[in-house]
Design a protein around this motif. Structure first.
Motif, PDB file in Angstrom:
ATOM      1  N   GLU A   1      -3.931  -6.322  -3.140  1.00 56.79           N
ATOM      2  CA  GLU A   1      -3.966  -5.378  -4.114  1.00 56.79           C
ATOM      3  C   GLU A   1      -4.360  -4.058  -3.641  1.00 56.79           C
ATOM      4  O   GLU A   1      -5.136  -4.017  -2.840  1.00 56.79           O
ATOM      5  CB  GLU A   1      -4.909  -5.582  -5.373  1.00 56.79           C
ATOM      6  CG  GLU A   1      -4.660  -7.177  -5.937  1.00 56.79           C
ATOM      7  CD  GLU A   1      -3.590  -7.462  -6.513  1.00 56.79           C
ATOM      8  OE1 GLU A   1      -2.485  -6.548  -6.511  1.00 56.79           O
ATOM      9  OE2 GLU A   1      -3.388  -8.737  -7.027  1.00 56.79           O
ATOM     10  N   GLN A   2      -4.054  -3.086  -4.259  1.00 55.34           N
ATOM     11  CA  GLN A   2      -4.330  -1.610  -4.172  1.00 55.34           C
ATOM     12  C   GLN A   2      -5.053  -1.184  -5.584  1.00 55.34           C
ATOM     13  O   GLN A   2      -5.197  -1.875  -6.514  1.00 55.34           O
ATOM     14  CB  GLN A   2      -3.288  -0.649  -3.770  1.00 55.34           C
ATOM     15  CG  GLN A   2      -2.662  -0.883  -2.264  1.00 55.34           C
ATOM     16  CD  GLN A   2      -2.248   0.233  -1.645  1.00 55.34           C
ATOM     17  OE1 GLN A   2      -1.895   1.357  -2.128  1.00 55.34           O
ATOM     18  NE2 GLN A   2      -1.760   0.025  -0.430  1.00 55.34           N
TER      19      GLN A   2
ATOM     20  N   LEU B   1      -8.632  -2.985  -9.632  1.00 56.59           N
ATOM     21  CA  LEU B   1      -9.390  -3.048 -10.780  1.00 56.59           C
ATOM     22  C   LEU B   1      -9.188  -3.984 -11.930  1.00 56.59           C
ATOM     23  O   LEU B   1     -10.011  -4.713 -12.440  1.00 56.59           O
ATOM     24  CB  LEU B   1      -9.337  -1.636 -11.360  1.00 56.59           C
ATOM     25  CG  LEU B   1     -10.013  -0.279 -10.426  1.00 56.59           C
ATOM     26  CD1 LEU B   1      -9.648   1.022 -11.109  1.00 56.59           C
ATOM     27  CD2 LEU B   1     -11.462  -0.470 -10.467  1.00 56.59           C
ATOM     28  N   THR B   2      -8.109  -4.081 -12.272  1.00 55.13           N
ATOM     29  CA  THR B   2      -7.439  -4.930 -13.344  1.00 55.13           C
ATOM     30  C   THR B   2      -7.643  -6.554 -12.870  1.00 55.13           C
ATOM     31  O   THR B   2      -8.432  -7.589 -13.688  1.00 55.13           O
ATOM     32  CB  THR B   2      -6.108  -4.839 -13.558  1.00 55.13           C
ATOM     33  OG1 THR B   2      -5.893  -3.526 -13.723  1.00 55.13           O
ATOM     34  CG2 THR B   2      -5.700  -5.506 -14.919  1.00 55.13           C
ATOM     35  N   ASP B   3      -7.262  -6.894 -11.697  1.00 53.96           N
ATOM     36  CA  ASP B   3      -7.414  -8.283 -11.500  1.00 53.96           C
ATOM     37  C   ASP B   3      -8.964  -8.907 -11.063  1.00 53.96           C
ATOM     38  O   ASP B   3      -9.124  -9.953 -11.159  1.00 53.96           O
ATOM     39  CB  ASP B   3      -6.464  -8.565 -10.225  1.00 53.96           C
ATOM     40  CG  ASP B   3      -5.017  -8.339 -10.808  1.00 53.96           C
ATOM     41  OD1 ASP B   3      -4.816  -8.290 -11.829  1.00 53.96           O
ATOM     42  OD2 ASP B   3      -3.984  -8.123  -9.665  1.00 53.96           O
TER      43      ASP B   3
ATOM     44  N   ASN C   1     -11.275   2.644   2.047  1.00 57.34           N
ATOM     45  CA  ASN C   1      -9.962   3.480   2.200  1.00 57.34           C
ATOM     46  C   ASN C   1      -8.985   2.526   2.866  1.00 57.34           C
ATOM     47  O   ASN C   1      -7.827   2.674   2.638  1.00 57.34           O
ATOM     48  CB  ASN C   1     -10.123   4.878   2.555  1.00 57.34           C
ATOM     49  CG  ASN C   1     -11.045   5.819   1.756  1.00 57.34           C
ATOM     50  OD1 ASN C   1     -11.630   6.824   2.255  1.00 57.34           O
ATOM     51  ND2 ASN C   1     -11.234   5.407   0.434  1.00 57.34           N
ATOM     52  N   LEU C   2      -9.454   2.097   4.050  1.00 52.98           N
ATOM     53  CA  LEU C   2      -8.722   1.141   4.623  1.00 52.98           C
ATOM     54  C   LEU C   2      -8.286  -0.129   4.089  1.00 52.98           C
ATOM     55  O   LEU C   2      -7.250  -0.603   3.793  1.00 52.98           O
ATOM     56  CB  LEU C   2      -9.266   0.945   6.212  1.00 52.98           C
ATOM     57  CG  LEU C   2      -9.579   2.033   6.933  1.00 52.98           C
ATOM     58  CD1 LEU C   2     -10.414   1.812   7.979  1.00 52.98           C
ATOM     59  CD2 LEU C   2      -8.074   2.377   7.554  1.00 52.98           C
ATOM     60  N   PHE C   3      -9.322  -0.864   3.318  1.00 59.16           N
ATOM     61  CA  PHE C   3      -9.211  -2.106   2.682  1.00 59.16           C
ATOM     62  C   PHE C   3      -8.419  -1.943   1.641  1.00 59.16           C
ATOM     63  O   PHE C   3      -7.500  -2.875   1.396  1.00 59.16           O
ATOM     64  CB  PHE C   3     -10.467  -2.498   2.056  1.00 59.16           C
ATOM     65  CG  PHE C   3     -10.504  -4.024   1.625  1.00 59.16           C
ATOM     66  CD1 PHE C   3     -10.240  -4.977   2.243  1.00 59.16           C
ATOM     67  CD2 PHE C   3     -10.461  -4.011   0.289  1.00 59.16           C
ATOM     68  CE1 PHE C   3     -10.164  -6.382   1.637  1.00 59.16           C
ATOM     69  CE2 PHE C   3     -10.879  -5.143  -0.375  1.00 59.16           C
ATOM     70  CZ  PHE C   3     -10.486  -6.349   0.391  1.00 59.16           C
TER      71      PHE C   3
END
Ligand code: GUN
Ligand code: ZN
Length: 438
Positions: A87-88, A93-95, A293-295
Motif C-alpha cells: 500500500e501507499q 491509512l484506510t487498511d 518516504n521510502l517505505f
C-alpha cells in the motif's frame, strides 16, 4: 542537589549553524557535569576534573556522548503497526492505520502503548518526540501522563479529523477545538510538556474544522502546530479537488492561520516554488521522514532545495509510516535519499538535523538539542564498538565524522548504551531503568 560528572568523547553543536560540517565541538576526552536536571559544565576532562571532585563520577571513556535525539514527527498509536506490508499512503491509512487508531478510545489501552512507545524512544536514544496521538482526548491524556512520570520534554497533540475517515474516528469542529483547548490548558508548559495543535492533514478536516483550529492557534500563540503536507501525489491531487479555491496545498493551512514558526509540516516532498517561499517567510519547518518516504513509496525529499530556500528541516522517523524508532538509522536513510538526488549529506549535517537543528526549528535550543550549560540534561551514550563488525570497522578510523557516518549505516539501538532525561538514566542497555507502568 546531585552533581554528576561523565567522562566520554563528547560531540555537539553549541549554536545554530548553516555549516554543521565545521561548526561542531568535539572533546575527544571530555567532561560533562550535570546538577539535578541541568547541564552545568562541558569541557576537556584532564583540564577540569579537579574542579568537580565532589561529583558522582561515571566513566564512559571511549564511548560517545551526544545530545539526546529529537524525533520531530511520529505517531504513537502506530507503534504496533510498524512494518505493515504493501500500500501507499491513502490505502495504507484506510487498511492499517485507522483500524489500529480506533483502539485508542480506551485510556487503559492508550496508557499501555504509551509506556511501550516511550521505552522504545529511550532505547533508541530519543529524548524528545513531536508526537501525533489519535483522535481521542483520552489517548493524548495517557501519553502526556506517561511522559510526565519521568520529566520528558514531549510535544504532542490530539489528532483532529472530522471527514474522509471512518465515522467511528471522527470528531467535529467544536469537539476538536474544545478537546484541544482542554488538553492545552492541562498539559502545555506543565513541567516540560508542550502541546501541538494537530489537524491530521487537509483532506480529513472540513473547512469548519480548519477554521476552528485556526482560532485556537490564534488564542494560544505559543503552542506548536503539526500536520502533514505534500507527501504523496494522489494526496496532493485530492487536496486540489477538495480546496479548489486555494493556491496550493500549503495555502490551505496558511489560509486558516496554521502556518507560523513552531508549525512543523511532515514530508513536503512535492512542493511548488510558492510553497517553499511561504515556508521560508513564515519560519515554519519541515520534518524530513526518509524511512517513511521510502517505505510508503512517497518520493525523494529535496534537502538541498530546502537549504537553498532557507527552510528549517528536522529529521524524523514518522513511525509507523517509518520502519524504525532509530534516529541513527533514519539519518542513514536520509543519506541514501540525498544520494539518489545526486548529493552527499555530510554526517555532521545529519546529526545536526536530529539535535541542535531540530531544537532551533522548534525554538527550544535553550532547553534541548545541545550540551550548553544551563540546558536540560538530556543526552545519550553510544558505544561505537557494539558488535564484532563495528569493532573491525572502527579499528583504524576514529574521526567523529566517520564514527557518526558509520553508525548511521550500521547501528540501531544496539549502539545505545544509556539514555539520560533531565539528568536521570531512563535507559541502560540490558537494564530497563524506566519502570513499566503495567
Ligand atoms: N497523512 C495523514 N495521516 C498520515 C499518517 O498517519 N502517516 C503518514 N505518513 N502520512 C499521513
Ligand atoms: Zn506522519
Amino acid at each position: 542537589m546531585t552533581t554528576q560528572a561523565y567522562r566520554a568523547s563528547i560531540l555537539h553543536f553549541p549554536k545554530q549553524s548553516h555549516s554543521p560540517k565545521e561548526d561542531y565541538v568535539y572533546f575527544e576526552d571530555g567532561l560533562l557535569v550535570t546538577r539535578n536536571e541541568k547541564i552545568e559544565f562541558i569541557g576537556d576532562y584532564k583540564t577540569h576534573i579537579n574542579q568537580c571532585l565532589e561529583a558522582t563520577f561515571m566513566d564512559y571513556s571511549g564511548k560517545l556522548l551526544l545530545p539526546g535525539f529529537i524525533d520531530s514527527h511520529l505517531h504513537f498509536p502506530q507503534t504496533e503497526m510498524l512494518a505493515s506490508f504493501g500500500e501507499q499512503l491513502l490505502d495504507w491509512l484506510t487498511d492499517y492505520t485507522f483500524p489500529v487508531e480506533r483502539k485508542f478510545a480506551d485510556y487503559e489501552y492508550a496508557s499501555y502503548i504509551a509506556n511501550i512507545f516511550i521505552k522504545q524512544l529511550y532505547r533508541h536514544g530519543t529524548t524528545t518526540g513531536m508526537v501525533y496521538s489519535s483522535v481521542h482526548k483520552a489517548a493524548a491524556d495517557a501519553l502526556f501522563q506517561e511522559a510526565a512520570c519521568h520529566n520528558m520534554l514531549l510535544i504532542a497533540g490530539k489528532v483532529c479529523m472530522d471527514r474522509h475517515c471512518p465515522d467511528w474516528l471522527q470528531d467535529t469542529p467544536q469537539s476538536a477545538q474544545q478537546d484541544s483547548a482542554a488538553l492545552i490548558e492541562k498539559w502545555h508548559n506543565n513541567g516540560r510538556l508542550k502541546y501541538a495543535i494537530t489537524p491530521r492533514f487537509a483532506p480529513t478536516s472540513s473547512v469548519e474544522q480548519l477554521h476552528a483550529l485556526g482560532e485556537l492557534a490564534q488564542q494560544y500563540p505559543d503552542v506548536f502546530i503539526q500536520t502533514h503536507l505534500s507527501e504523496n501525489l494522489k494526496e496532493i491531487a485530492w487536496v486540489k479537488e477538495l480546496f479548489p479555491e486555494r493556491k496550493n496545498y500549503l495555502d490551505v493551512y496558511d489560509h486558516f492561520g496554521l502556518l507560523r514558526k513552531g508549525a512543523v509540516f511532515g514530508h513536503g516532498i512535492h512542493l511548488e516554488q510558492a510553497e517553499w517561499q511561504r515556508l521560508q517567510e513564515s519560519q515554519a519547518s519541515i520534518a524530513f521522514c526518509p524511512s517513511s518516504n521510502l517505505f510508503l513509496g512517497s518520493g525523494l525529499f529535496d534537502l538541498v532545495k530546502a537549504e537553498q530556500q532557507n527552510v528549517p528541516v528536522m529529521l524524523a522517523t514518522d513511525v509507523g509510516g517509518g520502519t524504525s524508532f532509530s534516529m541513527l538509522k533514519t539519518m542513514g536513510e536520509a543519506y541514501k535519499i540525498c544520494q539518489l538526488k545526486g548529493n552527499q549529506m555530510d554526517p555532521m549535517h545529519g546529526l545536526y538535523l536530529m539535535t541542535q537543528g531540530a531544537a532551533v526549528g522548534l525554538g527550544l535550543e535553550n532547553d534541548i538539542g545541545n550540551l550548553n550549560p544551563g540546558t536540560d540534561a538530556d543526552f545519550v551514550i553510544l558505544d561505537p564498538e557494539f558488535d564484532e563488525l563495528s569493532v573491525l570497522r572502527f579499528e583504524n578510523q576514529r574521526t567523529p565524522q566517520d564514527i557518526i557516518f558509520a553508525l548511521s549505516m550500521l547501528a540501531d539501538d544496539r549502539a545505545i548504551m544509556a539514555t539520560y532525561v533531565a539528568g536521570k538514566a531512563v535507559y541502560q542497555a540490558d537494564k530497563q531503568v524506566l519502570k513499566g507502568a503495567h
